[in-house]
Design a protein around this motif. Sequence first.
Motif, PDB file in Angstrom:
ATOM      1  N   TRP A 178       2.713  12.768 -18.396  1.00 19.90           N
ATOM      2  CA  TRP A 178       4.256  13.504 -18.320  1.00 19.90           C
ATOM      3  C   TRP A 178       4.367  12.440 -18.916  1.00 19.90           C
ATOM      4  N   LEU A 179       3.634  10.779 -18.576  1.00 16.48           N
ATOM      5  CA  LEU A 179       4.199  10.329 -19.000  1.00 16.48           C
ATOM      6  C   LEU A 179       4.262  10.720 -20.914  1.00 16.48           C
ATOM      7  N   GLN A 180       3.148  11.192 -21.438  1.00 22.61           N
ATOM      8  CA  GLN A 180       3.282  11.219 -23.573  1.00 22.61           C
ATOM      9  C   GLN A 180       4.544  12.335 -23.712  1.00 22.61           C
ATOM     10  N   ARG A 181       5.003  12.918 -22.361  1.00 25.04           N
ATOM     11  CA  ARG A 181       6.136  13.438 -23.071  1.00 25.04           C
ATOM     12  C   ARG A 181       6.982  12.946 -22.834  1.00 25.04           C
ATOM     13  N   VAL A 186       1.656   5.466 -26.496  1.00 26.07           N
ATOM     14  CA  VAL A 186       1.352   4.227 -25.570  1.00 26.07           C
ATOM     15  C   VAL A 186       2.495   3.002 -26.296  1.00 26.07           C
ATOM     16  N   GLU A 187       2.667   3.232 -27.083  1.00 20.84           N
ATOM     17  CA  GLU A 187       2.892   1.483 -27.599  1.00 20.84           C
ATOM     18  C   GLU A 187       5.307   1.525 -26.747  1.00 20.84           C
ATOM     19  N   GLU A 188       5.272   2.822 -27.138  1.00 19.37           N
ATOM     20  CA  GLU A 188       6.636   2.627 -26.750  1.00 19.37           C
ATOM     21  C   GLU A 188       6.659   2.954 -25.074  1.00 19.37           C
ATOM     22  N   LEU A 189       5.653   3.614 -24.373  1.00 19.43           N
ATOM     23  CA  LEU A 189       5.408   2.965 -22.700  1.00 19.43           C
ATOM     24  C   LEU A 189       5.357   1.450 -22.661  1.00 19.43           C
ATOM     25  N   TYR A 202      -1.315  -1.389 -21.941  1.00 23.44           N
ATOM     26  CA  TYR A 202      -2.585  -0.090 -22.050  1.00 23.44           C
ATOM     27  C   TYR A 202      -3.025  -0.142 -23.602  1.00 23.44           C
ATOM     28  N   SER A 203      -3.768  -0.347 -23.774  1.00 25.44           N
ATOM     29  CA  SER A 203      -4.575   0.522 -25.254  1.00 25.44           C
ATOM     30  C   SER A 203      -4.383   1.681 -25.310  1.00 25.44           C
ATOM     31  N   ASP A 204      -5.079   3.359 -24.167  1.00 21.98           N
ATOM     32  CA  ASP A 204      -5.163   3.734 -23.556  1.00 21.98           C
ATOM     33  C   ASP A 204      -4.412   4.543 -23.261  1.00 21.98           C
ATOM     34  N   TRP A 205      -4.523   5.531 -23.411  1.00 16.21           N
ATOM     35  CA  TRP A 205      -3.811   6.547 -21.885  1.00 16.21           C
ATOM     36  C   TRP A 205      -4.394   6.723 -20.780  1.00 16.21           C
TER      37      TRP A 205
END
Length: 689
Positions: A178-181, A186-189, A202-205
């Motif tokens: 859901w977060l990836q969509r 990851v940078e935007e998150l 974070y550096s990885d989902w």
Amino acid sequence: MNSSNTTVTELSGSGDLVYGCDYNPEQWDPAVWPEDIRLMKEAGVNLAAINIFGWAELEPADGVLTFDRLDEVLALLHANGISVNLGTGTSSPPPWLTAQHPEILPQMADGTRRWPGGRQAWCPSSPVFREHALRLVEQMAQRYGSHPAVTVWHVSNELGCHNALCYCDISAAAFRTWLQRRYTTVEELNRAWGTSFWSQRYSDWAQILPPRATISALNPTQELDFQRFSSDALLDYYQAEAAVIRDHSSIPITTNFMVAAHIRNQDYWSWAPEMDVIANDHYLDHRLDAPLVELAFAADTTRGLAQGKPWLLMEHSTGAVNWQPRNIAKGPGEMVRNSLGHLARGADGLCFFQWRASLQGSEKFHSAMLPHAGTDSQTWRDVVGLGASLRKLRELAGTTVHAEVALVFSWEAWWAHDQESHPSGDVSYLSQVHAAYTALWEAGLTVDVVAPGAPLSRYKLVVVPNLYLIRDEHAAVIRDFVDDGGSAFVTFFSGIVDENERVRPGGYPGAFRDLLGIRTEEFFPLDPAHPLTLDNGSPASLWSEALRLTSAEAILSYATGNHVGTPAVTRNHFGAGEAWYAATVLDSGVLKDLLLRAAVTAGVVLPEVQSGLESVTRRGNGHEYVFLINHTTEDRKHRVSGLELLTDEAVSGVVVVPAGAVRVVRTTPEISDTHGLAQGRKDAGHDSH
């Protein structure tokens, strides 16, 4: 299909107002069923919800399906002219499923599992649960998709009542998807969540988890997004069941919302467009200071979800429920007043949980249309009487409620507002929403509850209580409304953060600073036991601010405390309209007076209603229908002329509403159109205070 092309009265099978019940024939010997049907007809029931918790009955073992008893019940109801609200039966998995697949059980934030033995013991993101549930739904849809008794499909039941938030590894994986969509990278998150704070970058989902229990405060945006994800996960589940049904059936589909004070995990503004008809469950909540007012608020909110169109009360109670600390039965006439209160506020159907009071299980002391005492009871006589009243009110079907006042309400603002690490733990979002709504209710003003960003041009006054989180584009709608001649009344801790929980810099109240003509540098929460005093002698509690005027005028100021002379209530002329601000928790009477003052200057037509007499008007068919509900132990009078529909008596000038009674008067007024309402708002002058 959606709520715009299905009417509630279609569900009755006859076009009449719906009068319905939850019927659980699986709890009873088939020898009882004919008596149930006979009594349903005596009461006037025209819609029965069945198979709500039928999974274990239909599928007693994995892949072993038996529909004989459900076939018989459907045939019996249809033969007697009672339409069916057919549940898909998936709301609680049977014991064999959780025994075979314990991984579907929900996990709490502290890592503990919740076991079967109650209901809704399933993870909303579980593919195993979904596989088995949709397999049952397909069998149901194939078998009953064109059954002549079925007028509406009921997906699951009260989705998210108990299992809205699951923190298991399956949910964690779904949350990451859901977060990836939502954020793509990851940078935007990281940017949205502010993860530079406390070394959370974070550096990885794969590193991202749900907001499980921690040893310190959680990331607020992570919590907020998990609430959004969880609401979306259950909505996605609803859509999955609906898609299977639509492959085999053209019958309308819905599920029962829970717009109520104790349920907050579903953002129903995003759910509503997916429903063919809007349905809500509501129970009087005696844990609240004003349960009757909360009933009205819930009904008005449900009407908002239905975009002003008629909606269905899927469940309410004839008397006591079974899940509050003190389960209080309803007094004389109270059930009828509650029921017709929902009808007044836009419902075209009234249904009860349940038909026949259970003899076993955790809901055996939950009231029913047919109580343990049987037909020789006041409850049964009231049930039959309400059915007769609905037949007398059948001409109201399709009419709507019109309001000149709107109140902005947001589930995601609720989620964000009530998180930890805020200026005060004594202030809750819903309590402030209820305070504003109660003041309007006591003033006799009918209110539309609307979502942030909803069009406002039809209103004259918009009330915005504690809207801590708001998007820029939604704040602009309120700003433009005032600029165009409307009036807004905003209360403290509003406009503070954007959709990512990012504080708007430059001084509070952020998004509304220019609109309100004020600037606050600091918040000063107050000890509940030590309120301040305003210069009109009234108390100011829980909250205060170091506020200064930029273009607004002070209406009330602090007379005690560290900020004597600082404005506590302000008003700002902005464009062609005006914007009020309350920077503290006001005495209920003062809040009511100020809202009335704002309403008058906005050009709102004020009703003439006696204390304790609730008045709401529905319009349509060239008429107005004035509902008058007397909540007092004394007779009340109201100026109106027309035909009183419940007694079939002509009314000339004044109607008497007996103590504890309801009257519905059909009048034939000149009804202003939407343009007229808007123009009246623009033309309304401002008072000189």
